[in-house]
Write a protein that holds these residues in place. Structure first.
Motif, PDB file in Angstrom:
ATOM      1  N   SER A 103      30.816  16.264  32.041  1.00 31.28           N
ATOM      2  CA  SER A 103      31.264  15.998  30.398  1.00 31.28           C
ATOM      3  C   SER A 103      31.285  14.708  30.263  1.00 31.28           C
ATOM      4  CB  SER A 103      32.586  16.630  29.888  1.00 31.28           C
ATOM      5  OG  SER A 103      32.919  16.068  28.731  1.00 31.28           O
ATOM      6  N   GLU A 104      30.535  13.998  29.358  1.00 28.61           N
ATOM      7  CA  GLU A 104      30.655  12.630  29.116  1.00 28.61           C
ATOM      8  C   GLU A 104      32.175  12.247  28.454  1.00 28.61           C
ATOM      9  OE1 GLU A 104      27.858  11.490  26.223  1.00 28.61           O
ATOM     10  OE2 GLU A 104      25.910  11.200  27.617  1.00 28.61           O
ATOM     11  N   TYR A 105      32.820  12.998  27.737  1.00 28.27           N
ATOM     12  CA  TYR A 105      33.942  13.145  27.138  1.00 28.27           C
ATOM     13  C   TYR A 105      34.991  12.931  28.111  1.00 28.27           C
ATOM     14  CZ  TYR A 105      38.063  14.379  24.349  1.00 28.27           C
ATOM     15  OH  TYR A 105      39.389  14.455  23.621  1.00 28.27           O
ATOM     16  N   TYR A 106      34.933  13.757  29.424  1.00 28.39           N
ATOM     17  CA  TYR A 106      35.890  13.288  30.415  1.00 28.39           C
ATOM     18  C   TYR A 106      35.694  12.375  31.503  1.00 28.39           C
ATOM     19  CZ  TYR A 106      37.955  18.031  28.768  1.00 28.39           C
ATOM     20  OH  TYR A 106      38.631  18.943  27.989  1.00 28.39           O
ATOM     21  N   ASN A 107      34.083  12.186  31.548  1.00 30.33           N
ATOM     22  CA  ASN A 107      33.387  11.219  32.205  1.00 30.33           C
ATOM     23  C   ASN A 107      34.142   9.814  32.015  1.00 30.33           C
ATOM     24  OD1 ASN A 107      31.877  10.152  34.735  1.00 30.33           O
ATOM     25  ND2 ASN A 107      30.677   9.247  32.937  1.00 30.33           N
ATOM     26  N   GLY A 108      34.229   9.531  30.508  1.00 29.38           N
ATOM     27  CA  GLY A 108      34.334   8.318  30.107  1.00 29.38           C
ATOM     28  C   GLY A 108      33.229   7.387  29.737  1.00 29.38           C
ATOM     29  N   GLY A 109      32.148   7.873  30.003  1.00 27.23           N
ATOM     30  CA  GLY A 109      30.809   7.134  29.803  1.00 27.23           C
ATOM     31  C   GLY A 109      29.762   8.133  29.739  1.00 27.23           C
ATOM     32  N   SER A 110      28.520   7.573  29.323  1.00 29.57           N
ATOM     33  CA  SER A 110      27.324   8.366  29.051  1.00 29.57           C
ATOM     34  C   SER A 110      26.783   8.912  30.472  1.00 29.57           C
ATOM     35  CB  SER A 110      26.213   7.462  28.524  1.00 29.57           C
ATOM     36  OG  SER A 110      24.983   8.132  28.749  1.00 29.57           O
ATOM     37  N   LEU A 111      26.383  10.190  30.577  1.00 28.15           N
ATOM     38  CA  LEU A 111      25.887  10.813  31.545  1.00 28.15           C
ATOM     39  C   LEU A 111      24.259  10.493  31.709  1.00 28.15           C
ATOM     40  CD1 LEU A 111      27.681  14.110  31.475  1.00 28.15           C
ATOM     41  CD2 LEU A 111      28.106  12.492  32.903  1.00 28.15           C
ATOM     42  N   THR A 112      23.671   9.704  31.020  1.00 29.37           N
ATOM     43  CA  THR A 112      22.164   9.635  30.955  1.00 29.37           C
ATOM     44  C   THR A 112      21.895   8.041  30.880  1.00 29.37           C
ATOM     45  OG1 THR A 112      22.266   9.425  28.514  1.00 29.37           O
ATOM     46  CG2 THR A 112      21.708  11.342  29.645  1.00 29.37           C
ATOM     47  N   TYR A 113      22.740   6.982  30.460  1.00 24.99           N
ATOM     48  CA  TYR A 113      22.688   5.745  30.654  1.00 24.99           C
ATOM     49  C   TYR A 113      23.851   5.074  30.488  1.00 24.99           C
ATOM     50  CZ  TYR A 113      20.225   1.274  30.006  1.00 24.99           C
ATOM     51  OH  TYR A 113      19.679  -0.273  30.201  1.00 24.99           O
ATOM     52  N   GLY A 114      23.963   4.040  31.683  1.00 23.56           N
ATOM     53  CA  GLY A 114      25.324   3.205  31.752  1.00 23.56           C
ATOM     54  C   GLY A 114      24.846   1.833  31.291  1.00 23.56           C
ATOM     55  N   SER A 115      25.872   1.077  30.589  1.00 19.91           N
ATOM     56  CA  SER A 115      25.276  -0.268  30.049  1.00 19.91           C
ATOM     57  C   SER A 115      25.902  -1.269  31.143  1.00 19.91           C
ATOM     58  CB  SER A 115      25.989  -0.332  28.527  1.00 19.91           C
ATOM     59  OG  SER A 115      27.376  -0.361  28.766  1.00 19.91           O
ATOM     60  N   GLY A 116      26.555  -0.855  31.983  1.00 16.64           N
ATOM     61  CA  GLY A 116      27.312  -2.131  33.070  1.00 16.64           C
ATOM     62  C   GLY A 116      28.589  -2.550  32.385  1.00 16.64           C
TER      63      GLY A 116
END
Length: 652
Positions: free
Chosen positions: A303-316
Motif C-alpha cells: 500500500s502506498e499509504y503504509y509505504n509512505g511513498g509512491s509504488l510507481t515513481y519515487g522523486s528522491g
C-alpha cells in the motif's frame, strides 16, 4: 553559556495505532490535528510511539543522509552524476564541506522532532495512568537512539528544546543551551537505554518493535563510543569544549568493560534473534526482517499509504527508501548488436525492479581499493559475492523486444539470462581490449578472447561504471514476469542494526583492554563472523547453488593478534555500504589514516580503460564533527558572534 533557537520541534505528524497481528509494518493513520493535549490520552501516547518508528524513514534510506555516512570514507567516493551534495562530502578537492553543503543536516532536521515526541510520551504517560512501562521504554529507547546519533555526528547538542531539560516543548520557538558530550551521554543516552533494557520485552510487541536485545546493542555501542571519546588517543578536539572527565567518575577502561559485558550478555541471551546461517541470507530480499535484523526503517509494497511513498515513481525524497539508487550506475547504457553486423543495437540489460538491478542515479561508487584490498579474499569469503552485483544479465525480453539472442563481445551471442557484462574479481592474465571496435558497448567496457560478455577488471572500475550494491537492491513481488516498477523507491526495509554487531562491539572492547571470558576473546568473536562468511549456499553472481563450507579456512586465516584496524576491515567486509563507515572511522579516530587516499577511474566515457587516478583527501581534525546546519543558525535569535560561537570550529 551558549543559547540557541530551535524552531518547529513539534512539527511532526502523529499516527493512530492500528496494529494488525500479521502486519510487517507499523500501520499508521495520519492525523490532521496533533495538538499537545493529544499526548495526554492513551491513544495519543500510543500514536506518538508509532510516530517514532515512522520517523526512522526520514533518515534511514534517505539517500542524502546515506551519502553523509559513506562518501569520503575508504568505502565510497562520488560517481559520474554526482553534484555538490556528494563532491563536498568527499573532501578530495572537488567541493568544500560547509554548514550549507553537509548532508548531515538530514539527521539534525529530523532527530529533534523524534526527541520531542519521546519527551511528550515520557512526560505524559504517568498522568494518563494506563500506559505500560514497556511502552514508555520504547519512547526512552528512541530518545536515546536519536541523541546517540546526534552526539556522534555533531558533538554536544541541546537537551533543552525550549521547555526545560528533556521536557516536552509545545512552543514554536524557545532558547536552550548546547550541552557537552559528557552531559548528553550521562543525562539521557545511558539512563534511557538502561531503563529500556530493564523495561522492554524480550520479544517485540509488534513486528519490528524494539526489545531488550535492541536496547542492549545501542547501550553497548554507546559505552564503546564514549570510552573512545574519553580516551581520545589522537587528540581530536570536541565541542562544546570540555574536559574529558566522566561526570560519574569512570575512566575509558570502565566503559570498554561495560561495552564488552553488555554485548557478550546479549550474545548468550539473544531472545528471538540469531545469526543467519550464511551471509547471503542476511541480505537476501526474500528473507527481509529475518532473525539477525534488530532495527529497520520499514516499507511495504502492499500500500502506498503504509509505504509512505509512491509504488510507481519515487522523486528522491523522504520518506522514500532511495539510498541504493545512488550506488547504482547507469547499466542500461550498455549496448549489444541486434544482428551480426551491428546495424541495430539495443540495451540488453533493462531497468528492472530486481535485487541485482534497480534505478540508476550514479551518485556514489566504491573505490578500487574496496575490490582489491577490503574484499581481497573472494574465493573463501562469501561477502564480496553477497554484497555486490558484478554480473549484469540480459533481460531484454521483459521490455518487449522479440530477439532470441544479441551479439556481444567477440560477436558471440548472448541469450536472455546470460551475462552481458562482468566485473572481474581479479586482473585477467590476458590483457583487456578497451578499443570498443567493432564491439561498441557504449560504456567503455573491455573484451577478452573467448568470452561473450564484456568485462571490466578491478583496475577498470571508474566513476562511470562499477559493481552495483546488491545487498540493498530493490525487490518486488508484483513484477508479473516483467520489469515491474523500478522507478519507485525501494519497498524493502532499510536495515539500521544487526545482531552480528554484538560480536564486533565485544571484540573491539576486548582489543581496548576489556577483560574477556573463556571462548570470547577478540579473535573468538571475530571468528564467529568470519566462519559464517566462509559458509556458502548460493553463488550470487554465478546464479547457481554453491554448497561449499570454507569456515575453517576462514577462521584459520584470522591473525592471532587482533587489532582495531583489523576489526575495522572486518566491519567493512560485513557492513559495506550500509551507512556504518563514517561513524566507525570517527569513533576509532582512524578516518584520516584509512581514507586519505583512494584510486578510481575517470567519469569520462572516452577515458575508460585508462590508468585510474589517485586522489588525496584533506581530512582535518575538525572534520571529525559535522557542521551545525546553516538553516539552524539562520533561525537563531542571536547576533553573528554568538552564532559563530555556536558552530563547530572550522566551519565558520
Amino acid at each position: 553559556m551558549k543559547y540557541k533557537y530551535i524552531k518547529g520541534l513539534l512539527g511532526i505528524a502523529l499516527f493512530a495505532f492500528l496494529l494488525g497481528g500479521c502486519s510487517d509494518v507499523l500501520e499508521e493513520n495520519p492525523r490532521s490535528i496533533y495538538e499537545p493535549s493529544f499526548f495526554k490520552t492513551e491513544r495519543g501516547v500510543e500514536s506518538g510511539v508509532t510516530a517514532l518508528y515512522s520517523q526512522l524513514r526520514y533518515v534511514f534510506g534517505q539517500g542524502y543522509f546515506y551519502n553523509a555516512t559513506l562518501t569520503g570514507t575508504d568505502e565510497v567516493t562520488y560517481a559520474q552524476s554526482a553534484d555538490g551534495n556528494f563532491k563536498d562530502m568527499d573532501l578530495s578537492g572537488a567541493g568544500s564541506l560547509t554548514s550549507t553543503s553537509s548532508r548531515a543536516d538530514v539527521l539534525w532536521g529530523n532527530a529533534f522532532s523524534s526527541i520531542n515526541t519521546a519527551n511528550g510520551i515520557i512526560e505524559n504517560a504517568e498522568e494518563v495512568g494506563t500506559i505500560s512501562d514497556a511502552l514508555v521504554a520504547e519512547a526512552r529507547f528512541f530518545r536515546a537512539f536519536n541523541y546517540f546519533m546526534l552526539v556522534q555526528t555533531f558533538g554536544g547538542v541541546p537537551l533543552d528544546l525550549g521547555a526545560g531539560e528533556l521536557a516536552f516543548n509545545t512552543s514554536t520557538s524557545r532558547y536552550s543551551k548546547r550541552n557537552t558530550v559528557p552531559e548528553v551521554y550521562s543525562r539521557v543516552i545511558f539512563p534511557d537505554l538502561v531503563v529500556a533494557v530493564e523495561n522492554l520485552p524480550d520479544d517485540p510487541r509488534v513486528t519490528g518493535g524494539v526489545t531488550k536485545t535492541v536496547a542492549r546493542l545501542f547501550l553497548s555501542k554507546a559505552y564503546l563510543t564514549y570510552g573512545w571519546w574519553l580516551e581520545n588517543p589522537k587528540n581530536i578536539p570536541t565541542y562544546p569544549e570540555t574536559n574529558r572527565n566522566d561526570p560519574d567518575g569512570h575512566d575509558a577502561q570502565w566503559y570498554f568493560q561495560q561495552a564488552y559485558d553488555v554485548a557478550t550478555f546479549a550474545i548468550e541471551n539473544p531472545g528471538p534473534y540469531s545469526l543467519q546461517p550464511t551471509y547471503y541470507d542476511v541480505n537476501l530480499a526474500q528473507n527481509d526482517r529475518n532473525s539477525e535484523i534488530l532495527l529497520y526503517a520499514d516499507h511495504t509494497e502492499e500500500s502506498e499509504y503504509y509505504n509512505g511513498g509512491s509504488l510507481t515513481y519515487g522523486s528522491g525524497g523522504a520518506p522514500d527508501n532511495f539510498a541504493v539508487w545512488f550506488m547504482t550506475w547507469n547499466y542500461i547504457n550498455t549496448k549489444s548488436g541486434a544482428d551480426p553486423d551491428w546495424n541495430d543495437r539495443i540495451s540488453p540489460v533493462l531497468r528492472e525492479a530486481s535485487q541485482p538491478l534497480g534505478r540508476p542515479w550514479t551518485r556514489m561508487c566504491p573505490t578500487i581499493e574496496v575490490v582489491t584490498e577490503t574484499f581481497a579474499e573472494k574465493t573463501l569469503d562469501s561477502r564480496f559475492d553477497g554484497t555486490f552485483t558484478t554480473v549484469y544479465r540480459a533481460n531484454w525480453p521483459k521490455g518487449g523486444t522479440d530477439l532470441d539472442v544479441v551479439y556481444n563481445a567477440n560477436n558471440m551471442t548472448v541469450a536472455p539470462g546470460e551475462p552481458i557484462l562482468t566485473f572481474l574479481e581479479e586482473e585477467p592474465v590476458v590483457a583487456v581490449d578497451y578499443s570498443n571496435d567493432p564491439y561498441k558497448s557504449d560504456i567503455g567496457a573491455g573484451v577478452v578472447p573467448g568470452r561473450a560478455d564484456y568485462v571490466i577488471p578491478p583496475s577498470g572500475i571508474s566513476r562511470l561504471r562499477y559493481p552495483g550494491l546488491w545487498k540493498l537492491g530493490v525487490y518486488r513481488t508484483d513484477n508479473d514476469g516483467g520489469l515491474g516498477q523500478p522507478n519507485a523507491g525501494s519497498t524493502r526495509p532499510f536495515n539500521i542494526a544487526k545482531f552480528s554487531e554484538f560480536y564486533f562491539i565485544a571484540a573491539e572492547a576486548a582489543v581496548k583492554g576489556a577483560a574477556t571470558a573463556a571462548g570470547m576473546t577478540a579473535r573468538d568473536l571475530i571468528n564467529v563472523i568470519r566462519g559464517r562468511a566462509g559458509n556458502w549456499r548460493w553463488d550470487n553472481n554465478g546464479n547457481a547453488p554453491k554448497m561449499d563450507d570454507f569456515s575453517q579456512e576462514m577462521m584459520d586465516a584470522t591473525p592471532a593478534d587482533i587489532d582495531v584496524e583489523y576489526i575495522l576491515a572486518e566491519r567493512s567486509r560485513e557492513y559495506y555500504g550500509e551507512g556504518y563507515r563514517w561513524y566507525d572511522l570517527v569513533r576509532t579516530q582512524m578516518w584520516r589514516e584509512l581514507s586519505s587516499e583512494y584510486t578510481i577511474g575517470s567519469a569520462a566515457l572516452d577515458e575508460q580503460g585508462n590508468e585510474p587516478d589517485v586522489f588525496t583527501r584533506d581530512i582535518q581534525d575538525f572534520h571529525y564533527l559535522r557542521p551545525i546546519p546553516q538553516g539552524q543558525l539562520d533561525a537563531m535569535e542571536m547576533d553573528e558572534a554568538e552564532k559563530a560561537d555556536y558552530q563547530n570550529p572550522g566551519y565558520n
